[in-house]
Design a protein around this motif. Structure first.
Motif, PDB file in Angstrom:
ATOM      1  N   ILE A  23      25.993 -10.794   4.917  1.00 44.98           N
ATOM      2  CA  ILE A  23      27.521 -11.048   4.669  1.00 44.98           C
ATOM      3  C   ILE A  23      27.311 -12.610   5.229  1.00 44.98           C
ATOM      4  N   VAL A  24      27.989 -13.257   4.548  1.00 46.31           N
ATOM      5  CA  VAL A  24      28.119 -14.938   4.718  1.00 46.31           C
ATOM      6  C   VAL A  24      29.388 -15.132   5.482  1.00 46.31           C
ATOM      7  N   LEU A  25      29.119 -15.353   6.567  1.00 45.42           N
ATOM      8  CA  LEU A  25      30.223 -15.872   7.453  1.00 45.42           C
ATOM      9  C   LEU A  25      30.815 -17.133   7.241  1.00 45.42           C
ATOM     10  N   THR A  26      29.674 -18.457   7.301  1.00 50.37           N
ATOM     11  CA  THR A  26      30.150 -19.758   7.412  1.00 50.37           C
ATOM     12  C   THR A  26      28.932 -20.123   6.684  1.00 50.37           C
ATOM     13  N   GLY A  27      29.185 -21.269   5.770  1.00 48.80           N
ATOM     14  CA  GLY A  27      27.907 -21.777   5.056  1.00 48.80           C
ATOM     15  C   GLY A  27      27.584 -21.507   3.592  1.00 48.80           C
ATOM     16  N   LYS A  28      26.680 -21.894   2.988  1.00 48.99           N
ATOM     17  CA  LYS A  28      26.344 -21.372   1.604  1.00 48.99           C
ATOM     18  C   LYS A  28      25.086 -21.092   1.409  1.00 48.99           C
ATOM     19  N   ALA A  29      24.625 -20.225   0.596  1.00 47.44           N
ATOM     20  CA  ALA A  29      23.081 -19.894   0.212  1.00 47.44           C
ATOM     21  C   ALA A  29      22.786 -19.232  -1.072  1.00 47.44           C
ATOM     22  N   LYS A  30      21.774 -19.771  -1.388  1.00 50.36           N
ATOM     23  CA  LYS A  30      20.896 -18.765  -2.495  1.00 50.36           C
ATOM     24  C   LYS A  30      20.382 -17.559  -2.418  1.00 50.36           C
ATOM     25  N   PHE A  31      21.011 -16.515  -2.806  1.00 50.21           N
ATOM     26  CA  PHE A  31      20.052 -15.566  -2.435  1.00 50.21           C
ATOM     27  C   PHE A  31      19.330 -14.892  -3.768  1.00 50.21           C
ATOM     28  N   THR A  32      18.059 -14.582  -3.708  1.00 48.78           N
ATOM     29  CA  THR A  32      17.246 -13.996  -4.992  1.00 48.78           C
ATOM     30  C   THR A  32      16.685 -12.890  -4.666  1.00 48.78           C
ATOM     31  N   CYS A  33      16.533 -11.772  -5.747  1.00 50.88           N
ATOM     32  CA  CYS A  33      16.106 -10.508  -5.692  1.00 50.88           C
ATOM     33  C   CYS A  33      16.208  -9.922  -7.257  1.00 50.88           C
ATOM     34  N   MET A  34      15.121  -9.359  -7.396  1.00 49.57           N
ATOM     35  CA  MET A  34      15.025  -8.803  -8.519  1.00 49.57           C
ATOM     36  C   MET A  34      14.958  -9.456  -9.946  1.00 49.57           C
ATOM     37  N   GLY A  35      14.516 -10.858  -9.792  1.00 46.27           N
ATOM     38  CA  GLY A  35      14.793 -11.776 -10.945  1.00 46.27           C
ATOM     39  C   GLY A  35      16.302 -12.157 -10.970  1.00 46.27           C
ATOM     40  N   LYS A  36      17.049 -11.989 -10.180  1.00 45.36           N
ATOM     41  CA  LYS A  36      18.380 -12.779 -10.103  1.00 45.36           C
ATOM     42  C   LYS A  36      18.593 -13.548  -8.948  1.00 45.36           C
ATOM     43  N   GLU A  37      19.508 -14.646  -9.244  1.00 43.90           N
ATOM     44  CA  GLU A  37      19.928 -15.408  -8.175  1.00 43.90           C
ATOM     45  C   GLU A  37      21.435 -15.542  -7.991  1.00 43.90           C
ATOM     46  N   VAL A  38      22.027 -15.716  -6.795  1.00 45.29           N
ATOM     47  CA  VAL A  38      23.428 -15.977  -6.743  1.00 45.29           C
ATOM     48  C   VAL A  38      23.749 -16.705  -5.652  1.00 45.29           C
ATOM     49  N   VAL A  39      24.679 -17.609  -5.749  1.00 51.97           N
ATOM     50  CA  VAL A  39      24.932 -18.654  -4.453  1.00 51.97           C
ATOM     51  C   VAL A  39      26.175 -17.991  -4.135  1.00 51.97           C
ATOM     52  N   MET A  40      26.125 -17.794  -2.776  1.00 55.75           N
ATOM     53  CA  MET A  40      27.518 -17.220  -2.186  1.00 55.75           C
ATOM     54  C   MET A  40      27.773 -18.218  -0.984  1.00 55.75           C
ATOM     55  N   GLY A  41      29.273 -18.177  -0.589  1.00 58.22           N
ATOM     56  CA  GLY A  41      29.784 -18.804   0.621  1.00 58.22           C
ATOM     57  C   GLY A  41      30.637 -17.759   1.313  1.00 58.22           C
ATOM     58  N   PRO A  42      31.300 -18.219   2.257  1.00 60.24           N
ATOM     59  CA  PRO A  42      32.272 -17.316   3.116  1.00 60.24           C
ATOM     60  C   PRO A  42      32.851 -16.246   2.402  1.00 60.24           C
ATOM     61  N   GLY A  43      32.302 -14.949   2.970  1.00 60.18           N
ATOM     62  CA  GLY A  43      32.956 -13.715   2.186  1.00 60.18           C
ATOM     63  C   GLY A  43      31.910 -13.085   1.184  1.00 60.18           C
ATOM     64  N   GLY A  44      30.977 -13.680   1.045  1.00 61.19           N
ATOM     65  CA  GLY A  44      30.146 -13.292   0.139  1.00 61.19           C
ATOM     66  C   GLY A  44      29.367 -12.318   0.585  1.00 61.19           C
ATOM     67  N   ILE A  45      28.859 -11.236  -0.026  1.00 60.88           N
ATOM     68  CA  ILE A  45      28.134  -9.996   0.489  1.00 60.88           C
ATOM     69  C   ILE A  45      26.950  -9.906  -0.687  1.00 60.88           C
ATOM     70  N   VAL A  46      25.527  -9.791  -0.257  1.00 64.52           N
ATOM     71  CA  VAL A  46      24.540  -9.285  -1.068  1.00 64.52           C
ATOM     72  C   VAL A  46      23.650  -8.211  -0.438  1.00 64.52           C
ATOM     73  N   VAL A  47      23.383  -7.241  -1.169  1.00 62.98           N
ATOM     74  CA  VAL A  47      22.621  -6.030  -0.708  1.00 62.98           C
ATOM     75  C   VAL A  47      21.434  -5.951  -1.397  1.00 62.98           C
TER      76      VAL A  47
END
Length: 114
Positions: free
Chosen positions: A52-76
C-alpha cells in the motif's frame, strides 16, 4: 491483544531502506521507507504480499505487468511470483506491506514475536 503506534516503534535501517515491523500469529505488517538509492530487486517468496503506497510513487512489476502507483495505490503479489518495486523519479517511497502467512525473518525485527 498487542497494541502499537508506528511512530513509537524503532526503525531498522538497511542500506536502502528503513523498516518497522509488527508481527501477528499469522501475518506480518512491514512499514518501509525506501530511499532514493534503492535499486529494483526482482524476487519471489512463498508469501502473498499486499503493498500500500502511503507517499511517493513506484513502478510495481509482476507476471509481465507493470503499474505505476502513488498514494492510495495498492498492489497484491501472489505467492511464488517474481515481482519488483522501482522508485519513480528517485522519490522516497513510504509503503505498508502485509504478508500472509507471516515472515519469520521480518518478525525478528518486531517488538513482539509470535
Amino acid at each position: 491483544m498487542q497494541a502499537y503506534n508506528w511512530n513509537e516503534l524503532p526503525g531498522h535501517k538497511k542500506e536502502d531502506r528503513i523498516q518497522r515491523v509488527v508481527a501477528g500469529q499469522n501475518i506480518t505488517v512491514l512499514q518501509q521507507t525506501l530511499l532514493p538509492n534503492m535499486k529494483p530487486n526482482p524476487h519471489s517468496h512463498p508469501w502473498e504480499q499486499m503493498s500500500i503506497v502511503l507517499t511517493g510513487k513506484a513502478k510495481f512489476t509482476c507476471m509481465g505487468k507493470e503499474v505505476v502507483m502513488g498514494p492510495g495505490g495498492i498492489v497484491v503479489f501472489p505467492p511464488d511470483e517474481e515481482h519488483s518495486t522501482e522508485l519513480v523519479d528517485g522519490e522516497v517511497l513510504f509503503v505498508e506491506e502485509i504478508f500472509a502467512p507471516g515472515v519469520k525473518v521480518l518478525n525478528e525485527l518486531a517488538p513482539w514475536k509470535p
